[in-house]
Design a protein around this motif. Structure first.
Motif, PDB file in Angstrom:
ATOM      1  N   ASP A 125      49.258  27.324  90.638  1.00 26.88           N
ATOM      2  CA  ASP A 125      48.577  27.913  91.784  1.00 26.88           C
ATOM      3  C   ASP A 125      49.441  27.915  93.039  1.00 26.88           C
ATOM      4  O   ASP A 125      49.116  28.582  94.008  1.00 26.88           O
ATOM      5  N   PHE A 126      50.537  27.169  93.024  1.00 26.13           N
ATOM      6  CA  PHE A 126      51.437  27.135  94.170  1.00 26.13           C
ATOM      7  C   PHE A 126      52.477  28.242  94.027  1.00 26.13           C
ATOM      8  O   PHE A 126      52.952  28.515  92.924  1.00 26.13           O
ATOM      9  N   PRO A 127      52.878  28.864  95.134  1.00 21.54           N
ATOM     10  CA  PRO A 127      53.925  29.893  95.072  1.00 21.54           C
ATOM     11  C   PRO A 127      55.234  29.309  94.536  1.00 21.54           C
ATOM     12  O   PRO A 127      55.574  28.148  94.825  1.00 21.54           O
ATOM     13  N   ASP A 128      55.964  30.105  93.784  1.00 26.35           N
ATOM     14  CA  ASP A 128      57.221  29.641  93.183  1.00 26.35           C
ATOM     15  C   ASP A 128      58.214  29.138  94.226  1.00 26.35           C
ATOM     16  O   ASP A 128      58.873  28.122  94.013  1.00 26.35           O
ATOM     17  N   ASP A 129      58.322  29.840  95.346  1.00 24.45           N
ATOM     18  CA  ASP A 129      59.282  29.402  96.358  1.00 24.45           C
ATOM     19  C   ASP A 129      58.887  28.051  96.956  1.00 24.45           C
ATOM     20  O   ASP A 129      59.748  27.219  97.236  1.00 24.45           O
ATOM     21  N   LEU A 130      57.612  27.805  97.097  1.00 25.68           N
ATOM     22  CA  LEU A 130      57.146  26.523  97.617  1.00 25.68           C
ATOM     23  C   LEU A 130      57.464  25.400  96.628  1.00 25.68           C
ATOM     24  O   LEU A 130      57.910  24.314  97.024  1.00 25.68           O
TER      25      LEU A 130
ATOM     26  N   ALA B 245      45.005  21.659 103.759  1.00 23.62           N
ATOM     27  CA  ALA B 245      46.458  21.624 103.687  1.00 23.62           C
ATOM     28  C   ALA B 245      46.989  20.236 103.337  1.00 23.62           C
ATOM     29  O   ALA B 245      47.883  20.103 102.501  1.00 23.62           O
ATOM     30  N   SER B 246      46.446  19.188 103.939  1.00 21.89           N
ATOM     31  CA  SER B 246      46.978  17.851 103.666  1.00 21.89           C
ATOM     32  C   SER B 246      46.745  17.442 102.215  1.00 21.89           C
ATOM     33  O   SER B 246      47.627  16.857 101.585  1.00 21.89           O
ATOM     34  N   GLU B 247      45.582  17.751 101.665  1.00 17.94           N
ATOM     35  CA  GLU B 247      45.313  17.429 100.263  1.00 17.94           C
ATOM     36  C   GLU B 247      46.203  18.254  99.344  1.00 17.94           C
ATOM     37  O   GLU B 247      46.715  17.755  98.339  1.00 17.94           O
ATOM     38  N   LEU B 248      46.385  19.517  99.694  1.00 15.50           N
ATOM     39  CA  LEU B 248      47.205  20.392  98.865  1.00 15.50           C
ATOM     40  C   LEU B 248      48.680  20.007  98.914  1.00 15.50           C
ATOM     41  O   LEU B 248      49.384  20.120  97.914  1.00 15.50           O
ATOM     42  N   ARG B 249      49.133  19.523 100.069  1.00 16.92           N
ATOM     43  CA  ARG B 249      50.531  19.062 100.158  1.00 16.92           C
ATOM     44  C   ARG B 249      50.751  17.886  99.210  1.00 16.92           C
ATOM     45  O   ARG B 249      51.762  17.793  98.526  1.00 16.92           O
TER      46      ARG B 249
ATOM     47  N   LEU C 271      58.929  23.318 104.183  1.00 15.48           N
ATOM     48  CA  LEU C 271      57.707  22.905 103.498  1.00 15.48           C
ATOM     49  C   LEU C 271      56.514  22.917 104.444  1.00 15.48           C
ATOM     50  O   LEU C 271      55.441  23.427 104.114  1.00 15.48           O
ATOM     51  N   TRP C 272      56.694  22.328 105.612  1.00 14.81           N
ATOM     52  CA  TRP C 272      55.579  22.184 106.549  1.00 14.81           C
ATOM     53  C   TRP C 272      55.056  23.524 107.040  1.00 14.81           C
ATOM     54  O   TRP C 272      53.860  23.729 107.168  1.00 14.81           O
TER      55      TRP C 272
ATOM     56  N   PHE D  60      51.933  29.545 102.866  1.00  9.00           N
ATOM     57  CA  PHE D  60      50.863  29.165 101.943  1.00  9.00           C
ATOM     58  C   PHE D  60      49.812  28.301 102.622  1.00  9.00           C
ATOM     59  O   PHE D  60      48.627  28.370 102.303  1.00  9.00           O
ATOM     60  N   TRP D  61      50.240  27.460 103.576  1.00 10.19           N
ATOM     61  CA  TRP D  61      49.320  26.526 104.226  1.00 10.19           C
ATOM     62  C   TRP D  61      48.447  27.199 105.278  1.00 10.19           C
ATOM     63  O   TRP D  61      47.459  26.616 105.708  1.00 10.19           O
TER      64      TRP D  61
END
Length: 77
Positions: free
Chosen positions: A5-10, A58-62, A46-47, A51-52
């Motif tokens: 579910d996360f983008p490849d670049d991320l 955002a904090s849980e997903l990070r 990253l920050w 995507f965020w």
């Protein structure tokens, strides 16, 4: 949330961050400045990744991203 579910670049940025962090912990001091600069650049990417934007989790997903990339790294290694 699944790993896919996360983008490849991320995912690639998080992997590069993990790799750089490990290298900084293991390398000699003369390489430390270069590794610290790289870690800082990757941290910013990253920050501020798009995507965020717009998510209230955002904090849980990070945290989930970090765990997912670490889990994948441990199965590949």
């Amino acid at each position: 949330m699944g790993f896919t579910d996360f983008p490849d670049d991320l995912v690639r940025i998080q992997h590069a961050w993990n790799t750089t962090y490990r290298a900084l912990a293991a390398h000699r001091p003369q390489e430390a400045a270069t590794l610290r600069r790289r870690l800082l650049r990757l941290s910013v990417r990253l920050w501020w990744h798009p995507f965020w934007n717009g998510t209230t989790q955002a904090s849980e997903l990070r945290g989930e991203l970090r765990r997912a990339v670490r889990a994948r790294e441990s199965t590949v290694a």
